[in-house]
Design an enzyme around this catalytic site. Structure first.
Site, mmCIF file in Angstrom:
data_model
loop_
_atom_site.group_PDB
_atom_site.id
_atom_site.type_symbol
_atom_site.label_atom_id
_atom_site.label_comp_id
_atom_site.label_asym_id
_atom_site.label_seq_id
_atom_site.Cartn_x
_atom_site.Cartn_y
_atom_site.Cartn_z
ATOM 1 C CG ASN A 171 -89.735 5.766 -38.543
ATOM 2 O OD1 ASN A 171 -90.328 5.221 -37.851
ATOM 3 N ND2 ASN A 171 -90.220 6.422 -39.354
ATOM 4 C CG ASP A 240 -90.706 14.195 -42.831
ATOM 5 O OD1 ASP A 240 -92.093 14.296 -42.912
ATOM 6 O OD2 ASP A 240 -90.028 14.317 -41.554
ATOM 7 C CG PHE A 286 -99.752 10.854 -32.892
ATOM 8 C CD1 PHE A 286 -100.946 10.830 -33.432
ATOM 9 C CD2 PHE A 286 -99.249 10.759 -31.721
ATOM 10 C CE1 PHE A 286 -101.936 9.891 -32.425
ATOM 11 C CE2 PHE A 286 -100.340 9.823 -30.801
ATOM 12 C CZ PHE A 286 -101.297 9.531 -31.232
ATOM 13 C CE LYS A 300 -94.071 18.726 -36.636
ATOM 14 N NZ LYS A 300 -93.152 17.665 -35.970
ATOM 15 C CE LYS A 304 -97.469 18.156 -40.190
ATOM 16 N NZ LYS A 304 -96.641 16.737 -40.982
HETATM 17 O O1 C5P Z 1 -94.114 16.770 -39.683
HETATM 18 P P1 C5P Z 1 -94.017 15.798 -38.693
HETATM 19 O O2 C5P Z 1 -93.564 14.358 -39.573
HETATM 20 O O3 C5P Z 1 -93.298 15.763 -37.378
HETATM 21 O O4 C5P Z 1 -95.626 15.397 -38.422
HETATM 22 C C1 C5P Z 1 -96.291 14.313 -37.731
HETATM 23 C C2 C5P Z 1 -97.510 14.048 -38.155
HETATM 24 O O5 C5P Z 1 -97.835 14.219 -39.552
HETATM 25 C C3 C5P Z 1 -98.008 12.712 -37.904
HETATM 26 O O6 C5P Z 1 -99.283 12.705 -37.419
HETATM 27 C C4 C5P Z 1 -97.724 12.090 -39.034
HETATM 28 O O7 C5P Z 1 -98.413 10.540 -39.240
HETATM 29 C C5 C5P Z 1 -98.055 13.063 -40.207
HETATM 30 N N1 C5P Z 1 -97.277 12.966 -41.408
HETATM 31 C C6 C5P Z 1 -97.842 12.412 -42.537
HETATM 32 N N2 C5P Z 1 -97.147 12.418 -43.827
HETATM 33 C C7 C5P Z 1 -95.950 12.798 -43.765
HETATM 34 C C8 C5P Z 1 -95.217 13.145 -42.633
HETATM 35 C C9 C5P Z 1 -96.020 13.229 -41.198
HETATM 36 O O8 C5P Z 1 -99.147 12.088 -42.467
HETATM 37 N N3 C5P Z 1 -95.230 12.806 -44.824
#
Ligand code: C5P
Length: 365
Positions: A171, A240, A286, A300, A304
């Site tokens: 990305n 993801d 974030f 989130k 989370k």
């Molecule tokens: O679910 P999303 O990707 O939007 O969430 C963003 C947050 O989750 C960020 O803090 C990112 O660093 C963290 N993240 C993570 N591991 C993943 C996906 C996101 O730690 N696989």
């Protein structure tokens, strides 16, 4: 950089080496928009003028403000350091010595000058001190830390999810926000562990820098270093999903029976795994969204199990990925706070101050 400095070294050179924009003009409509001279003066922790010419010292002693640097000096409220460099006769001249005394009385700290052979071939005092001596003098003046350093782990940058030895899914994350947070945490006296995906910017002088490629590697590095961390900030743009299959040979182009579908599998959610630990650190995530920023950020925060989430709108016009500027909306279970559009360094300092405040609040209850 002053105009004279630009004749020796180009601003582009400093920009490329430092990974930061270089300011040269007092009145530049572009620079004023992003960071004007007053803002620059407030942003700095200290001002180091190296090399400082006889002319620069004279201007400073008289309070003349006719270029960016002299204006910055007058507007700065932080400690100011000066590393003079000039011909030995110019240094010894009563006018320069008068200006030196005035500047010292005004609170300016002087580094050097060293003595020896000069660029003009003469011998004597006036050589610029070695860069390492200048850095050592400035760093030695930092206030002595009395409390044990707060341990902060930060993830930054993108991850790369390999399809084969040469291709990957990734990305646009530049790592700038995570690296700015790491710098702000170092400046705040924290012991910083930075777990970083592949980026093109220099890393700040963190205690531990762990460079990774994939989300799985980032997850493993975070978990291996999680013990005793007070705060974890998930700034990385973690993929993801990763390709379900990794081909150890380069995938060939096929004309027949072409299957255009790509099977993906979920990556571990690193920040959610941290938040789910028994003795969890204060956990900050974030959320980069293109729409409905607040709703997605709040959901989130809950899903989370985070202590705090910093949300920003990314897209072609807003700040965020790969831009120098950003704005954040920060949410925690009991409240929220807006941090307005500014450069990522300033924003990182503001966000870190908020994180540390909420961390202490949570740990005092
Ligand atoms: O679910 P999303 O990707 O939007 O969430 C963003 C947050 O989750 C960020 O803090 C990112 O660093 C963290 N993240 C993570 N591991 C993943 C996906 C996101 O730690 N696989």
């Amino acid at each position: 950089m002053t105009h004279a400095a630009c004749q020796f070294v180009t601003p582009l050179c400093f920009q490329a080496l430092s990974g930061h924009p270089v300011h040269t003009e007092l009145l530049d409509s572009n620079q004023e928009q992003s960071m004007g001279h007053i803002h620059l003066a407030r942003w700095a922790d200290c001002l180091v003028i190296a090399p400082a010419t006889a002319n620069r010292m004279a201007k400073m002693a008289q309070g003349i403000a006719d270029d960016l640097l002299s204006t910055l000096y007058l507007a700065a409220e932080c400690p100011v350091w000066l590393a003079p460099a000039m011909n030995q006769a110019m240094w010894r001249h009563p006018a320069t010595q008068r200006n030196l005394k005035t500047l010292q009385e005004d609170g300016v700290k002087i580094i050097g000058p060293a003595s020896g052979e000069q660029a003009c071939g003469e011998l004597g005092p006036g050589r610029l001190s070695e860069p390492s001596e200048i850095c050592a003098a400035v760093l030695a003046s930092k206030p002595v830390q009395t409390e044990p350093a707060l341990k902060i782990l930060i993830t930054a940058g993108p991850t790369r999810e390999a399809l084969d030895p040469v291709r990957f899914i990734s990305n646009r994350s530049s790592g700038k926000m995570g690296y700015a947070l790491a710098s702000a945490a170092i400046a705040a006296g924290a012991e910083v562990t930075l777990v970083s995906g592949p980026v093109n910017i220099p890393a700040p002088a963190v205690k531990r820098l762990i460079q990774v490629e994939s989300a799985q590697q980032m997850h493993d590095a975070v978990m291996a270093n999680i013990a005793n961390q007070a705060i974890v900030i998930g700034c990385a743009a973690v993929a993801d999903y990763r390709p379900a299959q990794f081909s150890s040979q380069k995938i060939k182009k096929t004309e027949q029976n072409f299957d255009s579908s790509l099977q993906l599998t979920r990556n571990p959610d690193i920040i959610a795994s941290v938040a789910a630990l028994d003795h969890r650190p204060f956990t900050v995530g974030f959320a980069a969204e293109t729409q409905d920023v607040e709703d997605y950020a709040l959901s989130k925060l809950r899903s989370k199990g985070l202590d705090m989430i910093a949300a920003n709108q990314v897209g072609l016009t807003a700040g965020g990925f790969d831009s120098e500027q950003n704005a954040l909306k920060v949410f925690w279970p009991e409240g929220e706070h807006d941090l307005g559009m500014t450069d990522k360094q300033t924003l990182a300092k503001q966000l870190l101050a908020l994180i540390i405040e909420k961390y202490h609040e949570k740990n005092s209850t």
